[in-house]
Design a protein around this motif. Structure first.
Motif, mmCIF file in Angstrom:
data_model
loop_
_atom_site.group_PDB
_atom_site.id
_atom_site.type_symbol
_atom_site.label_atom_id
_atom_site.label_comp_id
_atom_site.label_asym_id
_atom_site.label_seq_id
_atom_site.Cartn_x
_atom_site.Cartn_y
_atom_site.Cartn_z
ATOM 1 N N LYS A 158 17.124 71.779 45.424
ATOM 2 C CA LYS A 158 18.332 71.054 45.840
ATOM 3 C C LYS A 158 19.586 71.817 45.482
ATOM 4 C CE LYS A 158 19.785 67.549 48.066
ATOM 5 N NZ LYS A 158 19.296 67.296 49.435
ATOM 6 N N LEU A 159 19.572 72.503 44.351
ATOM 7 C CA LEU A 159 20.713 73.327 43.964
ATOM 8 C C LEU A 159 20.920 74.456 44.974
ATOM 9 C CD1 LEU A 159 22.825 73.569 41.671
ATOM 10 C CD2 LEU A 159 21.313 75.247 40.615
ATOM 11 N N GLY A 160 19.820 75.022 45.453
ATOM 12 C CA GLY A 160 19.905 76.057 46.477
ATOM 13 C C GLY A 160 20.473 75.515 47.772
ATOM 14 N N GLU A 161 20.100 74.288 48.120
ATOM 15 C CA GLU A 161 20.643 73.658 49.322
ATOM 16 C C GLU A 161 22.147 73.424 49.169
ATOM 17 O OE1 GLU A 161 18.515 70.107 50.177
ATOM 18 O OE2 GLU A 161 16.564 71.103 50.361
ATOM 19 N N ALA A 162 22.540 73.006 47.955
ATOM 20 C CA ALA A 162 23.965 72.782 47.704
ATOM 21 C C ALA A 162 24.754 74.080 47.859
ATOM 22 C CB ALA A 162 24.156 72.212 46.297
ATOM 23 N N GLU A 163 24.206 75.151 47.342
ATOM 24 C CA GLU A 163 24.881 76.450 47.462
ATOM 25 C C GLU A 163 24.960 76.894 48.919
ATOM 26 O OE1 GLU A 163 24.804 80.838 45.273
ATOM 27 O OE2 GLU A 163 23.034 79.552 45.216
ATOM 28 N N SER A 164 23.919 76.560 49.686
ATOM 29 C CA SER A 164 23.894 76.985 51.092
ATOM 30 C C SER A 164 24.976 76.307 51.928
ATOM 31 C CB SER A 164 22.512 76.693 51.702
ATOM 32 O OG SER A 164 22.311 75.293 51.855
ATOM 33 N N ILE A 165 25.484 75.143 51.470
ATOM 34 C CA ILE A 165 26.561 74.474 52.211
ATOM 35 C C ILE A 165 27.913 74.694 51.520
ATOM 36 C CG2 ILE A 165 25.013 72.733 53.162
ATOM 37 C CD1 ILE A 165 26.225 70.741 51.133
ATOM 38 N N GLY A 166 27.952 75.679 50.619
ATOM 39 C CA GLY A 166 29.219 76.076 50.013
ATOM 40 C C GLY A 166 29.632 75.280 48.796
ATOM 41 N N ALA A 167 28.691 74.678 48.074
ATOM 42 C CA ALA A 167 29.036 73.877 46.896
ATOM 43 C C ALA A 167 29.690 74.716 45.813
ATOM 44 C CB ALA A 167 27.776 73.197 46.344
ATOM 45 N N ASP A 168 29.313 75.985 45.733
ATOM 46 C CA ASP A 168 29.899 76.856 44.702
ATOM 47 C C ASP A 168 31.380 77.105 44.952
ATOM 48 O OD1 ASP A 168 29.098 78.181 47.023
ATOM 49 O OD2 ASP A 168 28.929 80.109 46.010
ATOM 50 N N GLU A 169 31.866 76.773 46.163
ATOM 51 C CA GLU A 169 33.287 76.926 46.480
ATOM 52 C C GLU A 169 33.954 75.567 46.704
ATOM 53 O OE1 GLU A 169 33.624 79.499 49.811
ATOM 54 O OE2 GLU A 169 32.831 81.272 48.764
ATOM 55 N N ASN A 170 33.318 74.685 47.484
ATOM 56 C CA ASN A 170 33.909 73.392 47.823
ATOM 57 C C ASN A 170 33.782 72.362 46.707
ATOM 58 O OD1 ASN A 170 34.531 74.387 50.379
ATOM 59 N ND2 ASN A 170 32.575 73.712 51.247
ATOM 60 N N ALA A 171 32.829 72.569 45.819
ATOM 61 C CA ALA A 171 32.632 71.635 44.698
ATOM 62 C C ALA A 171 32.283 72.447 43.456
ATOM 63 C CB ALA A 171 31.536 70.631 45.039
ATOM 64 N N GLN A 172 33.170 73.356 43.116
ATOM 65 C CA GLN A 172 32.873 74.363 42.096
ATOM 66 C C GLN A 172 32.497 73.754 40.747
ATOM 67 O OE1 GLN A 172 35.965 77.244 41.570
ATOM 68 N NE2 GLN A 172 34.852 78.406 40.027
ATOM 69 N N LEU A 173 33.301 72.819 40.247
ATOM 70 C CA LEU A 173 33.034 72.236 38.934
ATOM 71 C C LEU A 173 31.725 71.451 38.929
ATOM 72 C CD1 LEU A 173 36.616 70.999 37.919
ATOM 73 C CD2 LEU A 173 35.407 73.056 37.151
ATOM 74 N N THR A 174 31.502 70.676 39.977
ATOM 75 C CA THR A 174 30.275 69.881 40.068
ATOM 76 C C THR A 174 29.062 70.791 40.189
ATOM 77 O OG1 THR A 174 31.558 68.209 41.263
ATOM 78 C CG2 THR A 174 29.166 67.964 41.266
ATOM 79 N N PHE A 175 29.225 71.856 40.960
ATOM 80 C CA PHE A 175 28.127 72.804 41.139
ATOM 81 C C PHE A 175 27.805 73.504 39.822
ATOM 82 C CE2 PHE A 175 26.443 77.022 42.242
ATOM 83 C CZ PHE A 175 25.352 76.647 43.026
ATOM 84 N N GLU A 176 28.836 73.877 39.076
ATOM 85 C CA GLU A 176 28.604 74.544 37.789
ATOM 86 C C GLU A 176 27.893 73.623 36.803
ATOM 87 O OE1 GLU A 176 32.401 75.896 36.507
ATOM 88 O OE2 GLU A 176 32.453 77.621 37.884
ATOM 89 N N LYS A 177 28.255 72.346 36.819
ATOM 90 C CA LYS A 177 27.566 71.382 35.955
ATOM 91 C C LYS A 177 26.098 71.252 36.349
ATOM 92 C CE LYS A 177 31.538 68.516 34.659
ATOM 93 N NZ LYS A 177 32.145 67.162 34.726
ATOM 94 N N ALA A 178 25.836 71.283 37.636
ATOM 95 C CA ALA A 178 24.457 71.204 38.113
ATOM 96 C C ALA A 178 23.673 72.445 37.691
ATOM 97 C CB ALA A 178 24.423 71.056 39.631
ATOM 98 N N GLU A 179 24.311 73.612 37.791
ATOM 99 C CA GLU A 179 23.671 74.846 37.338
ATOM 100 C C GLU A 179 23.335 74.770 35.853
ATOM 101 O OE1 GLU A 179 24.905 78.763 39.827
ATOM 102 O OE2 GLU A 179 26.500 77.901 38.592
ATOM 103 N N GLU A 180 24.272 74.249 35.074
ATOM 104 C CA GLU A 180 24.046 74.111 33.636
ATOM 105 C C GLU A 180 22.875 73.164 33.354
ATOM 106 O OE1 GLU A 180 27.740 72.823 32.048
ATOM 107 O OE2 GLU A 180 28.758 74.748 32.364
ATOM 108 N N ALA A 181 22.793 72.083 34.127
ATOM 109 C CA ALA A 181 21.711 71.115 33.941
ATOM 110 C C ALA A 181 20.358 71.747 34.257
ATOM 111 C CB ALA A 181 21.945 69.883 34.812
#
Length: 341
Positions: free
Chosen positions: A199-222
């Motif tokens: 799911k994290l990979g899917e989030a990155e594929s739709i630009g989560a690392d840019e459009n939801a940077q803080l949320t994405f980083e928290k998910a990566e940490e989790a």
């Protein structure tokens, strides 16, 4: 001797007779010499000796000695094949002696295989226990190649013991146990963490690392935390489920925040109004089950707060009602007990 066993032995003879040194049995020379002595003084026919050896071999197969003493069983199979072939083409008395000797050697190898199983169960108990754990968590299905390699490593230790190299087997045991731990860890990750990683990979594929940077980083940490937790606590099944669930929730949150963020980046003034109204309609749908007056007159943040407070009040009412019902049941039970007395 069963026809099935005869075919098995005859098909395997050429391979087994040329087997590599890995199937060496420590006292094979003594077994050969003793079998030759027995054959020279035997009062049994080669056919009967082969029959007895075959029955012992088949029973050993049923008792899983191919696992606990593979070298013994391979050598026993080779000797049985030799006995069958020699007896089948025997033309002179010495041919019969040779067939008898091979059959006796096969029987002895099978008998010694049982002894080797005891040695394996004594000296390799930790590895055997870890193998059972891998089977319990279905590593053989989740990671068949890794599991097969783990089994091969255990077989190597067993063959060392069969070859009289117990010290060598004990020296290698620690590294084998470390590999078994690795297989268990990978199994835990695949079974419990793979969905969050996906799911994290899917989030990155739709630009989560840019459009939801803080949320994405928290998910990566989790996800990283869950990964490290498994490596350090791979036997903590409940803990693994807990941290991996949190990682999955965080990954999903990143995906959906990114999805909504992408829409906000693209909308104009008119679309922005429609979007806010859409969010309000979702909250109003919840309020239909709560009934807060003049709900739409409140800011969105206040709408959310009022809903949360309403649900808390409802939960407390239910708890009070449950306690009252429980007390009523207890009172009825007490009355019935008094009536009985």
């Amino acid at each position: 001797m069963s026809g099935r066993l005869y075919v098995l032995l005859m098909l395997g003879v050429s391979t087994l007779l040329t087997a590599c040194a890995s199937n060496h049995v420590a006292n094979s020379e003594q077994i050969e010499m003793r079998a030759m002595e027995q054959a020279g003084n035997a009062d049994i026919t080669p056919k009967d000796a082969i029959q007895r050896a075959s029955e012992a071999y088949e029973k050993a197969i049923a008792d899983e000695l191919l696992f606990y003493a593979p070298s013994h069983m391979e050598n026993a199979e080779a000797k049985l094949s030799q006995a069958i072939k020699t007896n089948h083409t025997a033309k002179a008395p010495e041919d019969e002696v040779e067939a008898l000797s091979a059959a006796f050697a096969a029987s002895k190898l099978v008998a010694d295989a049982y002894t080797n199983r005891e040695n394996v169960e004594t000296h390799l108990s930790k590895v055997l226990e870890h193998r059972e754990v891998l089977l319990e968590v279905q590593s053989d299905n989740v990671h068949p190649k890794l599991f097969r390699k783990a089994v091969n490593q255990l077989e190597g230790l067993i063959r060392d013991i069969e070859g009289g190299q117990l010290a060598k087997a004990k020296d290698k045991e620690a590294s084998v146990l470390a590999y078994y731990a690795k297989v268990e860890i990978e199994t835990m990750k695949t079974q419990h963490l793979s969905k969050a990683v996906e799911k994290l990979g899917e989030a990155e594929s739709i630009g989560a690392d840019e459009n939801a940077q803080l949320t994405f980083e928290k998910a990566e940490e989790a996800v990283d935390y869950a990964n490290n937790f498994i490596e350090a606590n791979y036997r903590d099944r409940d803990g693994i489920k807990r941290v991996c669930h949190k990682a999955l929730v965080a990954a999903k949150h990143a995906y959906y925040v990114a999805e909504e963020s992408a829409r906000l980046v693209e909308i104009g003034e008119k679309e922005a109004e429609q979007y806010v109204l859409y969010i309000g309609s979702l909250l109003q749908r919840v309020n239909e089950n709560v009934g807060i007056a003049d709900f739409q007159a409140l800011p969105l943040r206040e709408q959310a707060r009022e809903l949360a407070e309403a649900f808390k009040i409802e939960a407390r009412k239910r708890e009070t009602l449950s306690e009252r019902e429980l007390n009523e049941v207890d009172a009825v039970t007490e009355e019935e007990n008094q009536a009985i007395m």
